[in-house]
Design a protein around this motif. Sequence first.
Motif, PDB file in Angstrom:
ATOM      1  N   GLU A 101       0.787  -1.255   0.082  1.00 29.36           N
ATOM      2  CA  GLU A 101      -0.093   0.020   0.109  1.00 29.36           C
ATOM      3  C   GLU A 101       0.829   1.054   0.051  1.00 29.36           C
ATOM      4  O   GLU A 101       0.655   2.407  -0.758  1.00 29.36           O
ATOM      5  CB  GLU A 101      -1.026   0.028   1.079  1.00 29.36           C
ATOM      6  N   ILE A 102       1.893   1.215   0.866  1.00 32.48           N
ATOM      7  CA  ILE A 102       2.868   2.392   0.792  1.00 32.48           C
ATOM      8  C   ILE A 102       3.642   2.707  -0.409  1.00 32.48           C
ATOM      9  O   ILE A 102       3.808   3.683  -1.103  1.00 32.48           O
ATOM     10  CB  ILE A 102       3.924   2.280   1.791  1.00 32.48           C
ATOM     11  N   SER A 103       4.109   1.465  -1.067  1.00 32.75           N
ATOM     12  CA  SER A 103       4.654   1.689  -2.541  1.00 32.75           C
ATOM     13  C   SER A 103       3.728   2.312  -3.578  1.00 32.75           C
ATOM     14  O   SER A 103       3.905   3.181  -4.529  1.00 32.75           O
ATOM     15  CB  SER A 103       5.095   0.364  -3.076  1.00 32.75           C
ATOM     16  N   LEU A 104       2.228   1.803  -3.363  1.00 32.41           N
ATOM     17  CA  LEU A 104       1.348   2.172  -3.998  1.00 32.41           C
ATOM     18  C   LEU A 104       1.100   3.808  -4.099  1.00 32.41           C
ATOM     19  O   LEU A 104       1.111   4.699  -5.220  1.00 32.41           O
ATOM     20  CB  LEU A 104      -0.193   1.491  -4.062  1.00 32.41           C
ATOM     21  N   ILE A 105       0.954   4.261  -2.890  1.00 33.42           N
ATOM     22  CA  ILE A 105       0.761   5.540  -2.418  1.00 33.42           C
ATOM     23  C   ILE A 105       1.929   6.456  -3.187  1.00 33.42           C
ATOM     24  O   ILE A 105       1.841   7.307  -3.779  1.00 33.42           O
ATOM     25  CB  ILE A 105       0.551   5.998  -0.937  1.00 33.42           C
ATOM     26  N   GLU A 106       3.261   6.025  -2.724  1.00 32.63           N
ATOM     27  CA  GLU A 106       4.234   6.491  -3.196  1.00 32.63           C
ATOM     28  C   GLU A 106       4.587   6.797  -4.683  1.00 32.63           C
ATOM     29  O   GLU A 106       4.832   7.769  -5.277  1.00 32.63           O
ATOM     30  CB  GLU A 106       5.635   5.830  -2.826  1.00 32.63           C
ATOM     31  N   TYR A 107       3.964   5.704  -5.300  1.00 35.68           N
ATOM     32  CA  TYR A 107       3.976   5.827  -6.938  1.00 35.68           C
ATOM     33  C   TYR A 107       3.124   6.832  -7.328  1.00 35.68           C
ATOM     34  O   TYR A 107       3.171   7.536  -8.173  1.00 35.68           O
ATOM     35  CB  TYR A 107       3.718   4.254  -7.455  1.00 35.68           C
ATOM     36  N   ILE A 108       1.803   6.860  -7.016  1.00 34.32           N
ATOM     37  CA  ILE A 108       0.658   7.834  -7.415  1.00 34.32           C
ATOM     38  C   ILE A 108       1.045   9.216  -7.021  1.00 34.32           C
ATOM     39  O   ILE A 108       0.848  10.215  -7.734  1.00 34.32           O
ATOM     40  CB  ILE A 108      -0.575   7.267  -6.670  1.00 34.32           C
ATOM     41  N   ALA A 109       1.932   9.524  -5.711  1.00 35.38           N
ATOM     42  CA  ALA A 109       2.393  10.810  -5.510  1.00 35.38           C
ATOM     43  C   ALA A 109       3.376  11.177  -6.325  1.00 35.38           C
ATOM     44  O   ALA A 109       3.252  12.472  -6.841  1.00 35.38           O
ATOM     45  CB  ALA A 109       3.021  10.644  -4.121  1.00 35.38           C
ATOM     46  N   SER A 110       4.040  10.363  -6.688  1.00 40.03           N
ATOM     47  CA  SER A 110       5.276  10.576  -7.869  1.00 40.03           C
ATOM     48  C   SER A 110       4.632  10.545  -9.446  1.00 40.03           C
ATOM     49  O   SER A 110       5.296  11.425 -10.061  1.00 40.03           O
ATOM     50  CB  SER A 110       6.414   9.430  -7.931  1.00 40.03           C
ATOM     51  N   TYR A 111       3.885   9.935  -9.729  1.00 42.36           N
ATOM     52  CA  TYR A 111       3.219   9.982 -11.007  1.00 42.36           C
ATOM     53  C   TYR A 111       1.645  10.429 -10.838  1.00 42.36           C
ATOM     54  O   TYR A 111       0.763   9.316 -11.013  1.00 42.36           O
ATOM     55  CB  TYR A 111       3.453   8.582 -11.697  1.00 42.36           C
ATOM     56  N   PRO A 112       1.316  11.558 -10.785  1.00 41.14           N
ATOM     57  CA  PRO A 112      -0.040  11.758 -11.030  1.00 41.14           C
ATOM     58  C   PRO A 112      -0.834  11.439 -12.177  1.00 41.14           C
ATOM     59  O   PRO A 112      -0.181  11.337 -13.195  1.00 41.14           O
ATOM     60  CB  PRO A 112      -0.060  13.281 -10.814  1.00 41.14           C
TER      61      PRO A 112
END
Length: 148
Positions: free
Chosen positions: A37-48
């Motif tokens: 979940e953290i990896s997913l959140i990080e990815y979405i934050a980095s790639y809107p």
Amino acid sequence: MEKSEQIMVGITDFNHKLLLSRKPIMERVLSGFSLSEISLIEYIASYPETNVTQIAAALYMTRGAISKLTKKLESRGILNSYQKNDNKKEIHFTLTVAGQEVEDRHRKLHQTFISNDKPVFQSFSDEELDIVIRFLNCYNQHLDQELK
């Protein structure tokens, strides 16, 4: 033992110790969230404006697993999903305010880890670090070919 074996044993040992030392800290600071979940959140934050297919490829997960995670995080108020007017097929994601707060805590945690690790990196010359970077890039490319 051959050098290649020593390197692989070292990488495996390094990875286990890194997870062992940092996982409890991450679980405390990011309580209630799995590493996926953290990896997913990080990815979405980095790639809107990213979509399920892009996330799945980046995180080496199935689209089904990403769909399940995004639905769970959406129900918890961590992210929002939406469709663009020109493409109703793809679902895109953005972080909510709560999701951005989780990402902020995660980013600060990583900055602390980097700061704590700085003495190790400073003990090597730029040339030595360049060799490590070159090895990692080369080996990652090798693994990418195996995964195709």
